[in-house]
Design a protein around this motif. Sequence first.
Motif, PDB file in Angstrom:
ATOM      1  N   UNK A   1       0.825  -1.222   0.000  1.00  0.00           N
ATOM      2  CA  UNK A   1       0.000   0.000   0.000  1.00  0.00           C
ATOM      3  C   UNK A   1       0.855   1.266   0.000  1.00  0.00           C
ATOM      4  N   UNK A   2       2.134   1.119   0.371  1.00  0.00           N
ATOM      5  CA  UNK A   2       3.007   2.303   0.421  1.00  0.00           C
ATOM      6  C   UNK A   2       3.965   2.382  -0.764  1.00  0.00           C
ATOM      7  N   UNK A   3       3.760   1.543  -1.769  1.00  0.00           N
ATOM      8  CA  UNK A   3       4.542   1.662  -2.998  1.00  0.00           C
ATOM      9  C   UNK A   3       4.026   2.827  -3.839  1.00  0.00           C
ATOM     10  N   UNK A   4       4.907   3.643  -4.415  1.00  0.00           N
ATOM     11  CA  UNK A   4       4.451   4.726  -5.307  1.00  0.00           C
ATOM     12  C   UNK A   4       3.796   4.145  -6.560  1.00  0.00           C
ATOM     13  N   UNK A   5       2.985   4.955  -7.205  1.00  0.00           N
ATOM     14  CA  UNK A   5       2.330   4.545  -8.449  1.00  0.00           C
ATOM     15  C   UNK A   5       2.018   5.799  -9.254  1.00  0.00           C
TER      16      UNK A   5
ATOM     17  N   UNK B   1      -0.679   3.949  -2.352  1.00  0.00           N
ATOM     18  CA  UNK B   1      -1.820   3.419  -3.104  1.00  0.00           C
ATOM     19  C   UNK B   1      -3.154   3.700  -2.399  1.00  0.00           C
ATOM     20  N   UNK B   2      -3.169   4.527  -1.378  1.00  0.00           N
ATOM     21  CA  UNK B   2      -4.376   4.770  -0.582  1.00  0.00           C
ATOM     22  C   UNK B   2      -5.092   6.026  -1.060  1.00  0.00           C
ATOM     23  N   UNK B   3      -6.387   5.875  -1.330  1.00  0.00           N
ATOM     24  CA  UNK B   3      -7.174   6.941  -1.944  1.00  0.00           C
ATOM     25  C   UNK B   3      -8.347   7.330  -1.051  1.00  0.00           C
ATOM     26  N   UNK B   4      -8.544   8.635  -0.893  1.00  0.00           N
ATOM     27  CA  UNK B   4      -9.796   9.146  -0.327  1.00  0.00           C
ATOM     28  C   UNK B   4     -10.747   9.359  -1.500  1.00  0.00           C
ATOM     29  N   UNK B   5     -11.791   8.546  -1.632  1.00  0.00           N
ATOM     30  CA  UNK B   5     -12.682   8.691  -2.786  1.00  0.00           C
ATOM     31  C   UNK B   5     -13.664   9.838  -2.582  1.00  0.00           C
ATOM     32  N   UNK B   6     -14.389  10.214  -3.633  1.00  0.00           N
ATOM     33  CA  UNK B   6     -15.370  11.298  -3.497  1.00  0.00           C
ATOM     34  C   UNK B   6     -16.507  10.911  -2.549  1.00  0.00           C
ATOM     35  N   UNK B   7     -16.806  11.797  -1.618  1.00  0.00           N
ATOM     36  CA  UNK B   7     -17.949  11.621  -0.713  1.00  0.00           C
ATOM     37  C   UNK B   7     -18.598  12.982  -0.515  1.00  0.00           C
ATOM     38  N   UNK B   8     -19.874  13.083  -0.797  1.00  0.00           N
ATOM     39  CA  UNK B   8     -20.583  14.341  -0.569  1.00  0.00           C
ATOM     40  C   UNK B   8     -20.574  14.712   0.899  1.00  0.00           C
ATOM     41  N   UNK B   9     -20.200  15.955   1.213  1.00  0.00           N
ATOM     42  CA  UNK B   9     -20.067  16.371   2.604  1.00  0.00           C
ATOM     43  C   UNK B   9     -21.093  17.434   3.012  1.00  0.00           C
ATOM     44  N   UNK B  10     -21.617  18.173   2.028  1.00  0.00           N
ATOM     45  CA  UNK B  10     -22.577  19.259   2.291  1.00  0.00           C
ATOM     46  C   UNK B  10     -21.940  20.364   3.136  1.00  0.00           C
TER      47      UNK B  10
END
Length: 640
Positions: free
Chosen positions: A5-9, A19-28
């Motif tokens: 998970x800590x390898x660059x890409x 490799x860790x992603x914060x995906x889109x989440x509606x926050x208002x």
Amino acid sequence: MLEKIFEPIKIGKLELKNRLVVPPMGMNYCNAEGTATERFIAYYEARAKGGWGLIITECYAVDQHGKPVKNMSGFWSDDQIESHAKLAERVHKHGGKIAVQLFHAGRQTGSHITGVQPIAPSPIKDPTLSETPHELTKAEIKELVEKFGDAALRVKKAGFDAVEIHGAHGYLIDQFLSPFSNKRTDEYGGTIINRTRFAVEIIENVRKKVGKDFPVLFRISTDEFVEGGLTIEDTKVIAKILEQSGIDAIHCSTGVYKTMQYVIPPAAVPHAFSVSLAAEIKKVVSIPVIAVGRINDPLIAESVLLSQKADLISMGRASLADPELPNKAKEGRLDDIIQCIGCVQGCAGRLFKGLDVRCLVNPLTGKENEFAVEPAKEKKKVFVAGGGIAGMESAIIAAKRGHEVHLYEKDDKLGGQWLLAAVPPSKAELNTFTIWQKNQMDKLGVHVHLNSELNEDIVENEKPDAVIIATGAKPIVPNIPGVNLPEVVLAQDVLAGKKDVGQSVVVVGGGLVGAETAAHLANHGKKVVIIEMLDDIVIDGEPTVKHFLLKDLQEHHVEIITSATVKEIKQGSVTIEKDHVIKEIGDVDNVVIAVGSKSENALSDKLQGKVEKIITVGDAIKVRKALEAVEEGYKAGLAV
């Protein structure tokens, strides 16, 4: 243990540190005109500090009439660039990379939000909403293609690192992709190539305006889980077409509004449930594939990558629960990570009521500036009465601020009602929060006194500066003839393992506790009947949680009798009244009472005048959800 998970890409020419992603989440959290607020920026800045490889913002509307909630971000105007440029700048300050997701809600919004009739490829209303949309003309389709391209150019001008096109979850692009919503017979309907045409034209327009080197991602629902909707075999073909059109990565999600339980899956859905679908996409494309689907533990993320089922991992609600997850994982501090418990109370549960997003296990989410923990100016002696989640949260925050904290719990273990809530099927993950709270208190040096009920004598002798009362609630025992028979037990005692029940059980009360207790018993081979006064059970439950609970009850043949009252409990039977008809349920071994709880707070009055500051939190004030209890505990820790 954690390496992959800590390898660059790279996504296109954009290099990510992990490799860790914060995906889109509606926050208002934004302004109604789609501009960024300080709250919105601070929320993403906290995730940048936390070490995520890529942050993808909530969806930005490309048209002011394309929002599903009022306070959503947008890039339909150049006037919006300035405020969002500050967001990109603040994320970059901490070494973060950030992409903007662009979308149009299509038919999945309403005129009560946008002021106009929704639009769609076909005049078919969404099954979950009430308005029939306007069928787009070809000219209107061309206009929307330009709007996506123009918005993408604004993303680049504002200094973001990439753009993601939202083609998932039943929004406008997905409405074209899917035969579930697209019934057109022109060049935008019918065949897979035709249904993909709108997406392809958008990608080409975006690419023309942002240039060949600016990364473009695409999010798709690999399976919509609806009759007549997209399946994985359809989506594999679409993915290949999208790759050929010039996208740099594909983000694999699932579901539409009708199957929201798979868009934002609750705890009843297995971990990494849709990763196998991402793996199918990975077989047919050569660009990076991002997997998502209730991945709330870095160890699971690592396992998915090692299995070569995806190249990056989206951990949405995990990032709400703990923005520092990557940093903590990299440092080997796994027991410090606050895990998402899949409750959906603070996130989707609030968003779909038009409210701002919060997180049950992390009150700091969305309140990064307001709830920041600062050292206390003066060290105080703080007593906490009650070792449930509200009491433990207040003890943690007070101790973090440097106070001497003593927590008193009358039972022999910590957790209170939360321990019982973790017993029913699919609820065991709640225990991760109890474990985290206990670990934090131990590390912070909180003095925990088990089998010790705080009383006025202890307070008078020890002289604390403040007392936080978190004594919770106790079950209500209804005034029903026969309720005191030995065969009648409380749901809480059943869940705690204090009372055994026979083979045939009647549960009185169809709220969340009653229904989950019934599911627990049915899963263990009991024959169960639920009696509820109202016309439905679990009326205030989160819809996606309720979906799987009802499914569980049905699969285990639990009989549900609503709009009925219990008139009398006898040895071996229960008398009920429904539709003015008296009926007797026979061969009953036990009756389980689950009709609610009432606040337990005798201590507050007893301490008046004996201590300088008294704060009451959680169910001790009023019986509500855990979301309020934890936040009140947190705020109490700040207030002492």
